[in-house]
Design a protein around this motif. Structure first.
Motif, short mmCIF file in Angstrom:
data_model
loop_
_atom_site.label_atom_id
_atom_site.label_comp_id
_atom_site.label_asym_id
_atom_site.label_seq_id
_atom_site.Cartn_x
_atom_site.Cartn_y
_atom_site.Cartn_z
N GLY A 1 36.10 47.98 48.82
CA GLY A 1 37.07 47.26 48.00
C GLY A 1 38.35 48.05 47.86
N ASP A 2 39.23 47.54 47.02
CA ASP A 2 40.54 48.15 46.81
C ASP A 2 40.87 48.16 45.33
N ARG B 1 44.77 44.72 40.30
CA ARG B 1 43.50 44.08 40.68
C ARG B 1 42.57 45.06 41.35
N ILE B 2 41.27 44.79 41.17
CA ILE B 2 40.22 45.49 41.89
C ILE B 2 39.43 44.44 42.66
N THR B 3 39.23 44.66 43.95
CA THR B 3 38.39 43.77 44.74
C THR B 3 37.10 44.51 45.09
N VAL B 4 36.00 43.77 45.09
CA VAL B 4 34.68 44.34 45.38
C VAL B 4 34.01 43.50 46.45
N ASN B 5 33.55 44.15 47.51
CA ASN B 5 32.81 43.49 48.58
C ASN B 5 31.49 44.23 48.78
N GLY C 1 31.28 38.89 47.18
CA GLY C 1 32.45 39.58 46.69
C GLY C 1 32.95 38.99 45.39
N SER D 1 36.29 39.91 42.13
CA SER D 1 37.45 40.74 41.79
C SER D 1 37.59 40.83 40.29
N ILE E 1 32.02 47.74 40.40
CA ILE E 1 33.43 48.02 40.13
C ILE E 1 33.66 49.52 40.08
#
Length: 426
Positions: free
Chosen positions: A117-118, A123-127, A136, A138, A218
Motif C-alpha cells: 500500500g501507500d 490517504r492510506i491504501t491497503v492491498n 483492498g 483505504s 493499516i
C-alpha cells in the motif's frame, strides 16, 4: 519472539511514558488510583520495536477450564500454576489471547502473505493477498498543523474521541471505515467485506476481530512507508459505541498500538461479560450476539451461561498492558453497562499494577452529559495528556480513575484471587 528487521528506532512512546509516569508517581504529581503505587515498578518484557503479537511462539494447551461465576484469575496459567515474574506475562497473555479468540471473538489470522500500500498526506491504501485471495481498502488521513512525521490516531467510522482535540494534541487522524473490512447487516454464514473476501464468508470470526485485523493491516502499510508522513511506532485507536467495541478489540490484539481509547463500548466491548449478565438494563449478551455478527460465532453457546467462559474482558484490558489505555464510559444510559465496564477496568488495572505500569491505564465515567457519543469536556484533558505521553513520549500519563457513583462496580464481588507482586526475574 518475532521482531522487525534490524533498523534504528527511538524508544517506543509507551515505554518513555512508563518511565515518566513512574517518576511522576515518585514525585507525587499525578492524580492516580488509590493503589497506584502498590506494586513496585518492574521493567515490562515486550519486543522492541513492538510487534503485532510478541507471544506468537508461546505454546497454548487445548484443555477445558472449569465453570466459574467470578472473573477468572488473569495470573493463573492453564496448567494451574501462577505466574511469578514480569517475563511470565508474555506467555500468559498468549493464553488469554487464544482463549478469547476461541470463545469470544473468533480467530485473528497472522499477517497475510502480502500486504502492500501507500501512505500520503491525505490517504492510506491497503492491498492484501493471501493463498490466492485478495482484497483492498483505504483510509483517509488528516494531518495536524506543523511538520511531520506525526503520530496518528485511527478513528473508527468517524465516531470516537474528539478529532479536533486529537489534532490539537499534534496527532494525525486516520479515518477508518470498518464496514469496508466487515459489513454489518449480513448473516453469520455470509459475512462480507475485505476480511471475509480473504478468509471466507463463512469464517467464524466476528466483525470486531475483522475490524481489528483491518487496523493491523493499516499499521503494516505505515511501517513499510518511508516514515515521512506518519510515525509507525506511535499509533493510537479510538471509536465510540459499536466502534468503541472495535477499538477495544484492536488495541487488545495488536501490541503495536501505543494508545487505545474506547468510548461507551457497551456489551461486547469493555464491560465484563459475567457482570453484564447481572446488570439491570445493560444490553444482554444474547442481544449483542444477535444484533450484528460482532462477536465470533462460538460465543453463541455462552450467551446463556457466561460462567462457562474461560476468559472475561478484564483480561482483555490486561492484554493492552503496559501500553496506554483510556477507557471512557457513559453512566446515564443503562444499556451501555457502565457498572460492568468499571468492574472490567478495575480488574484489568490489577494486571497493569502487577507489571509496574499502573499509571498507564485511565478510566472516566463521571460525566455530566448523558448524550451517547458526545464530545465531553471532562475527557479532553486526559485524552490530550494520553496522546502526549504515549504517542509523543512527553509529559506524564494521566493514571486517573473517575468512576461515576451512578455506575460503580465493586471488584471484590467478582474475584477470589489476589494480585501477585511480580519479580523482574525470568
Amino acid at each position: 519472539m518475532r521482531f522487525h528487521p534490524l533498523r534504528r528506532h527511538r524508544a517506543p512512546a509507551w515505554a518513555v511514558a512508563a518511565v515518566v509516569a513512574v517518576a511522576a508517581v515518585l514525585a507525587g504529581t499525578l492524580d492516580a488510583r488509590p493503589d497506584a503505587a502498590a506494586a513496585p515498578f518492574q521493567p515490562v518484557a515486550q519486543a522492541d520495536p513492538p510487534v503485532e503479537d510478541d507471544g506468537a511462539d508461546c505454546p497454548v494447551p487445548d484443555q477445558p477450564t472449569p465453570s466459574d461465576p467470578l472473573l477468572p484469575d488473569p495470573f493463573t496459567r492453564l496448567d494451574g500454576t501462577r505466574i511469578s515474574t514480569v517475563a511470565d506475562w508474555r506467555c500468559r497473555r498468549a493464553e488469554i489471547r487464544e482463549l478469547a479468540e476461541r470463545t469470544v471473538y473468533g480467530q485473528k489470522p497472522a499477517k497475510p502473505a502480502s500486504v502492500t500500500g501507500d501512505v500520503s498526506s491525505s490517504r492510506i491504501t491497503v492491498n492484501v493477498s493471501h493463498q490466492g485471495r485478495s482484497a483492498g481498502f483505504s483510509a483517509g488521513v488528516d494531518l495536524p498543523s506543523g511538520s511531520g512525521p506525526f503520530p496518528a490516531v485511527i478513528v473508527f467510522g468517524g465516531f470516537g474521541a474528539d478529532t479536533a482535540a486529537i489534532k490539537a494534541a499534534g496527532a494525525a487522524v486516520i479515518s477508518f471505515d470498518p464496514y469496508a473490512v466487515g459489513r454489518e447487516g449480513t448473516p453469520r454464514d455470509n459475512k462480507q467485506g475485505a476480511f471475509y473476501s480473504v478468509y471466507g464468508s463463512s469464517s467464524g470470526t466476528g466483525l470486531l476481530m475483522a475490524w481489528a485485523w483491518g487496523v493491523s493491516r493499516i499499521i503494516d502499510v505505515v511501517e513499510q512507508s518511508d516514515g515521512s508522513v506518519l510515525r509507525a511506532e506511535a499509533t493510537g485507536v479510538t471509536g465510540c459505541s459499536r466502534f468503541g467495541k472495535g477499538a477495544f478489540v484492536a488495541g487488545a490484539f495488536d501490541q503495536r498500538i501505543a494508545l487505545t481509547m474506547p468510548i461507551e463500548s457497551g456489551t461486547a466491548g469493555a464491560p465484563a461479560l459475567r457482570a453484564v449478565a447481572r446488570e439491570s438494563g445493560a444490553q444482554p449478551l444474547s442481544s449483542a450476539y444477535s444484533e450484528q455478527p460482532w462477536l465470533g460465532d462460538a460465543f453463541g453457546s455462552y450467551t446463556g451461561d457466561p460462567a462457562r467462559l474461560p476468559v472475561d474482558t478484564h483480561e482483555m484490558v490486561g492484554m493492552v498492558a503496559p501500553r496506554g489505555l483510556f477507557l471512557m464510559e457513559n453512566p446515564h444510559v443503562d444499556w451501555l453497562g457502565a457498572t460492568s465496564g468499571s468492574v472490567a477496568a478495575l480488574g484489568g488495572a490489577e494486571v497493569y499494577q502487577a507489571l509496574g505500569a499502573g499509571q498507564n491505564i485511565s478510566y472516566w465515567s463521571d460525566v455530566q452529559d448523558g448524550t451517547h457519543c458526545a464530545s465531553r469536556p471532562e475527557w479532553r484533558g486526559p485524552l490530550q495528556q494520553s496522546i502526549a505521553a504515549f504517542l509523543h513520549g512527553t509529559g506524564s500519563a494521566p493514571g486517573v480513575f473517575r468512576i461515576s457513583p451512578r455506575k460503580a462496580g465493586d471488584l471484590a464481588e467478582w474475584r477470589d484471587w489476589r494480585t501477585p507482586v511480580l519479580t523482574a526475574g525470568g
